[in-house]
Write a protein that holds these residues in place. Structure first.
Motif, PDB file in Angstrom:
ATOM      1  N   CYS A 264      52.541  33.759  32.413  1.00 27.37           N
ATOM      2  CA  CYS A 264      52.082  33.586  30.885  1.00 27.37           C
ATOM      3  C   CYS A 264      50.852  32.522  30.642  1.00 27.37           C
ATOM      4  O   CYS A 264      50.112  32.836  29.679  1.00 27.37           O
ATOM      5  CB  CYS A 264      53.299  33.078  30.098  1.00 27.37           C
ATOM      6  N   CYS A 265      50.703  31.960  31.732  1.00 29.27           N
ATOM      7  CA  CYS A 265      49.416  30.727  31.463  1.00 29.27           C
ATOM      8  C   CYS A 265      48.506  30.664  32.717  1.00 29.27           C
ATOM      9  O   CYS A 265      47.624  29.808  32.681  1.00 29.27           O
ATOM     10  CB  CYS A 265      50.088  29.443  31.478  1.00 29.27           C
ATOM     11  N   SER A 266      48.904  31.552  33.635  1.00 28.33           N
ATOM     12  CA  SER A 266      47.755  31.632  35.016  1.00 28.33           C
ATOM     13  C   SER A 266      46.452  32.655  34.743  1.00 28.33           C
ATOM     14  O   SER A 266      46.411  33.626  35.454  1.00 28.33           O
ATOM     15  CB  SER A 266      48.483  31.943  36.065  1.00 28.33           C
ATOM     16  N   GLU A 267      45.765  32.141  33.421  1.00 29.77           N
ATOM     17  CA  GLU A 267      44.479  33.005  33.294  1.00 29.77           C
ATOM     18  C   GLU A 267      43.478  32.360  34.477  1.00 29.77           C
ATOM     19  O   GLU A 267      43.213  31.397  34.715  1.00 29.77           O
ATOM     20  CB  GLU A 267      44.042  32.583  31.950  1.00 29.77           C
ATOM     21  N   PHE A 268      42.748  33.523  34.973  1.00 29.83           N
ATOM     22  CA  PHE A 268      41.519  33.302  35.834  1.00 29.83           C
ATOM     23  C   PHE A 268      40.350  34.153  35.338  1.00 29.83           C
ATOM     24  O   PHE A 268      40.411  35.195  35.716  1.00 29.83           O
ATOM     25  CB  PHE A 268      42.099  33.788  37.286  1.00 29.83           C
ATOM     26  N   ILE A 269      39.604  33.403  34.555  1.00 32.32           N
ATOM     27  CA  ILE A 269      38.410  34.368  34.065  1.00 32.32           C
ATOM     28  C   ILE A 269      37.288  34.510  34.892  1.00 32.32           C
ATOM     29  O   ILE A 269      36.518  35.637  34.725  1.00 32.32           O
ATOM     30  CB  ILE A 269      37.896  33.519  32.929  1.00 32.32           C
ATOM     31  N   ASN A 270      37.421  34.013  36.031  1.00 35.67           N
ATOM     32  CA  ASN A 270      36.376  34.055  37.087  1.00 35.67           C
ATOM     33  C   ASN A 270      37.354  34.746  38.443  1.00 35.67           C
ATOM     34  O   ASN A 270      36.684  34.580  39.552  1.00 35.67           O
ATOM     35  CB  ASN A 270      35.787  33.026  37.726  1.00 35.67           C
ATOM     36  N   TYR A 271      38.201  35.666  38.014  1.00 36.67           N
ATOM     37  CA  TYR A 271      38.867  36.065  39.265  1.00 36.67           C
ATOM     38  C   TYR A 271      38.049  37.072  40.229  1.00 36.67           C
ATOM     39  O   TYR A 271      38.646  37.057  41.394  1.00 36.67           O
ATOM     40  CB  TYR A 271      40.214  36.685  38.572  1.00 36.67           C
ATOM     41  N   THR A 272      37.234  37.713  39.698  1.00 39.99           N
ATOM     42  CA  THR A 272      36.462  38.524  40.628  1.00 39.99           C
ATOM     43  C   THR A 272      35.666  37.895  41.747  1.00 39.99           C
ATOM     44  O   THR A 272      35.250  38.317  42.977  1.00 39.99           O
ATOM     45  CB  THR A 272      35.148  39.437  39.725  1.00 39.99           C
ATOM     46  N   GLN A 273      35.405  36.576  41.521  1.00 43.45           N
ATOM     47  CA  GLN A 273      34.824  35.707  42.710  1.00 43.45           C
ATOM     48  C   GLN A 273      35.918  34.954  43.352  1.00 43.45           C
ATOM     49  O   GLN A 273      35.476  34.217  44.337  1.00 43.45           O
ATOM     50  CB  GLN A 273      33.626  34.707  41.712  1.00 43.45           C
ATOM     51  N   GLU A 274      37.036  34.595  42.822  1.00 41.68           N
ATOM     52  CA  GLU A 274      38.038  33.731  43.178  1.00 41.68           C
ATOM     53  C   GLU A 274      39.230  34.433  44.071  1.00 41.68           C
ATOM     54  O   GLU A 274      39.723  33.891  44.996  1.00 41.68           O
ATOM     55  CB  GLU A 274      38.434  32.835  42.213  1.00 41.68           C
ATOM     56  N   ILE A 275      39.433  35.491  43.453  1.00 41.17           N
ATOM     57  CA  ILE A 275      40.911  36.063  44.001  1.00 41.17           C
ATOM     58  C   ILE A 275      40.325  37.615  44.628  1.00 41.17           C
ATOM     59  O   ILE A 275      39.711  38.300  44.027  1.00 41.17           O
ATOM     60  CB  ILE A 275      41.799  36.233  42.824  1.00 41.17           C
ATOM     61  N   PRO A 276      40.700  37.766  45.696  1.00 42.55           N
ATOM     62  CA  PRO A 276      40.651  39.045  46.531  1.00 42.55           C
ATOM     63  C   PRO A 276      41.030  40.213  45.759  1.00 42.55           C
ATOM     64  O   PRO A 276      42.097  40.098  45.207  1.00 42.55           O
ATOM     65  CB  PRO A 276      41.338  38.776  47.987  1.00 42.55           C
TER      66      PRO A 276
ATOM     67  N   LYS B 123      45.189  40.492  30.321  1.00 39.29           N
ATOM     68  CA  LYS B 123      44.438  39.178  29.736  1.00 39.29           C
ATOM     69  C   LYS B 123      44.001  38.486  30.866  1.00 39.29           C
ATOM     70  O   LYS B 123      43.651  37.050  30.665  1.00 39.29           O
ATOM     71  CB  LYS B 123      45.649  38.539  28.917  1.00 39.29           C
ATOM     72  N   ASP B 124      43.945  38.893  32.170  1.00 38.32           N
ATOM     73  CA  ASP B 124      43.424  38.108  33.532  1.00 38.32           C
ATOM     74  C   ASP B 124      44.249  37.013  33.592  1.00 38.32           C
ATOM     75  O   ASP B 124      43.949  36.005  34.193  1.00 38.32           O
ATOM     76  CB  ASP B 124      41.891  37.782  33.129  1.00 38.32           C
ATOM     77  N   HIS B 125      45.658  37.415  33.390  1.00 40.33           N
ATOM     78  CA  HIS B 125      46.798  36.189  33.878  1.00 40.33           C
ATOM     79  C   HIS B 125      47.143  37.048  35.296  1.00 40.33           C
ATOM     80  O   HIS B 125      47.474  38.227  35.347  1.00 40.33           O
ATOM     81  CB  HIS B 125      48.000  36.200  32.862  1.00 40.33           C
ATOM     82  N   PHE B 126      47.618  36.117  36.228  1.00 43.53           N
ATOM     83  CA  PHE B 126      47.917  36.763  37.480  1.00 43.53           C
ATOM     84  C   PHE B 126      49.550  36.178  37.601  1.00 43.53           C
ATOM     85  O   PHE B 126      49.779  35.117  37.300  1.00 43.53           O
ATOM     86  CB  PHE B 126      47.104  35.836  38.744  1.00 43.53           C
ATOM     87  N   ASP B 127      50.465  36.948  38.160  1.00 42.47           N
ATOM     88  CA  ASP B 127      51.731  36.774  38.480  1.00 42.47           C
ATOM     89  C   ASP B 127      51.856  36.353  39.958  1.00 42.47           C
ATOM     90  O   ASP B 127      52.178  36.896  40.904  1.00 42.47           O
ATOM     91  CB  ASP B 127      52.394  38.073  37.990  1.00 42.47           C
ATOM     92  N   PHE B 128      51.418  34.889  39.946  1.00 42.87           N
ATOM     93  CA  PHE B 128      51.595  34.221  41.450  1.00 42.87           C
ATOM     94  C   PHE B 128      53.182  34.071  41.748  1.00 42.87           C
ATOM     95  O   PHE B 128      53.484  34.181  42.993  1.00 42.87           O
ATOM     96  CB  PHE B 128      50.976  32.857  41.451  1.00 42.87           C
ATOM     97  N   TRP B 129      54.089  34.219  40.965  1.00 44.14           N
ATOM     98  CA  TRP B 129      55.262  33.938  41.284  1.00 44.14           C
ATOM     99  C   TRP B 129      55.707  35.508  42.075  1.00 44.14           C
ATOM    100  O   TRP B 129      56.410  35.592  43.104  1.00 44.14           O
ATOM    101  CB  TRP B 129      56.449  33.876  40.068  1.00 44.14           C
ATOM    102  N   ARG B 130      55.392  36.621  41.580  1.00 46.05           N
ATOM    103  CA  ARG B 130      55.415  37.772  42.097  1.00 46.05           C
ATOM    104  C   ARG B 130      54.594  37.988  43.561  1.00 46.05           C
ATOM    105  O   ARG B 130      55.295  38.615  44.499  1.00 46.05           O
ATOM    106  CB  ARG B 130      55.320  39.023  41.230  1.00 46.05           C
ATOM    107  N   ILE B 131      53.444  37.363  43.600  1.00 45.99           N
ATOM    108  CA  ILE B 131      52.791  37.371  44.853  1.00 45.99           C
ATOM    109  C   ILE B 131      53.550  36.835  45.913  1.00 45.99           C
ATOM    110  O   ILE B 131      53.888  37.214  46.938  1.00 45.99           O
ATOM    111  CB  ILE B 131      51.462  36.744  44.512  1.00 45.99           C
ATOM    112  N   SER B 132      53.990  35.492  45.558  1.00 44.53           N
ATOM    113  CA  SER B 132      54.806  34.624  46.363  1.00 44.53           C
ATOM    114  C   SER B 132      56.342  35.481  46.876  1.00 44.53           C
ATOM    115  O   SER B 132      56.590  35.671  48.224  1.00 44.53           O
ATOM    116  CB  SER B 132      55.137  33.285  46.069  1.00 44.53           C
TER     117      SER B 132
END
Length: 262
Positions: free
Chosen positions: A177-189, A199-208
């Protein structure tokens, strides 16, 4: 929530509670000695808080755990996994905060493993067959380097843990709900962009969860707290919510006796 000593509150994972040899808890920010903005159970020495207050807070947690030695790391958002073997006496106060790593694995009884977080994921692992535990600090940098998978590997390589036996608990942390990464193209593979919403929010819970499953951990053995720290900043420290803030503690240890307390 479980109430501990001196007004502390902590979360426990039900599958872990059923194990007589495991003591664990993810502490809230309540019940400590620190003043605002670190109020009150801040365990982070690098936050700007008074060191004496942090030491008192760590002692409160140690008392709740039965005064076992508690190993804190110098966390740097790496993928380094520190494996502790041998005698508990080898790990003294002088070792606390010295080791640069972001995950701990051990089979040593009565040696508490501590992780400090304020939005990053605390991930706790237990092998009930080999009696091995791990504690992992997985922020977004840890996620993209798969520190969780590397911790499962360390349990297998050093102690013979079968991933199918491992129980995992993912603690309160920044939610989708809150993990917005506006620069994700530079930060996240790019291979992780599948976990992004519109909305450029990543679900890191599901990643884990997927990283654990990809290493052989059974989906039914994974427990997700499902608590977003930014949305629950009254209970847990959140860097995204407050920036200048403390760190709450996730703790796990093996005990050679039946649990009493935490």
């Amino acid at each position: 929530m479980v109430r501990g000593k001196k007004g502390t509150l902590h979360l426990e994972f039900n599958p872990f509670r059923a194990l007589s040899f495991v003591v664990h808890g993810i502490f809230t920010r309540m019940g400590g000695q620190s003043a605002a903005p670190f109020g009150s159970l801040n365990v982070g020495l690098s936050t700007g808080d008074d060191r004496q207050m942090v030491e008192k807070n760590r002692q409160i947690i140690a008392e709740t755990l039965g005064n076992s030695p508690c190993i804190y790391l110098n966390q740097v958002h790496s993928d380094t996994v520190l494996v502790l073997q041998g005698s508990r006496d080898e790990y003294t106060r002088d070792t606390v905060g010295v080791q640069v790593a972001d995950a701990l694995v051990t089979n040593i009884p009565n040696l508490a493993l501590a992780i400090q977080v304020a939005d990053c994921q605390p991930v706790l692992l237990v092998d009930p067959v080999k009696k091995v535990v791990a504690n992992i600090h997985s922020g977004w940098k840890g996620s993209i380097s798969n520190i969780i998978g590397k911790s499962v590997d360390a349990m297998y390589e050093n102690f013979g843990s079968n991933p199918k036996d491992i129980l995992a608990g993912i603690g309160p942390s920044l939610g989708p709900c809150c993990s917005e990464f506006i620069n994700y193209t530079q930060e996240i593979p790019a291979h992780l962009w599948q976990y992004k919403d519109e909305k450029d929010h990543f679900d890191f819970w599901r990643i884990s969860q997927d990283q654990l499953i990809n290493k052989g951990v059974a989906p039914e053995n994974i427990t997700l707290a499902g608590v977003c720290t930014k949305c629950s900043a009254d209970a847990f420290f959140s860097y995204r919510n407050n920036n200048t803030t403390g760190r709450f503690a996730a703790i796990i240890k093996i005990t050679s006796t039946s649990k009493t307390g935490l």
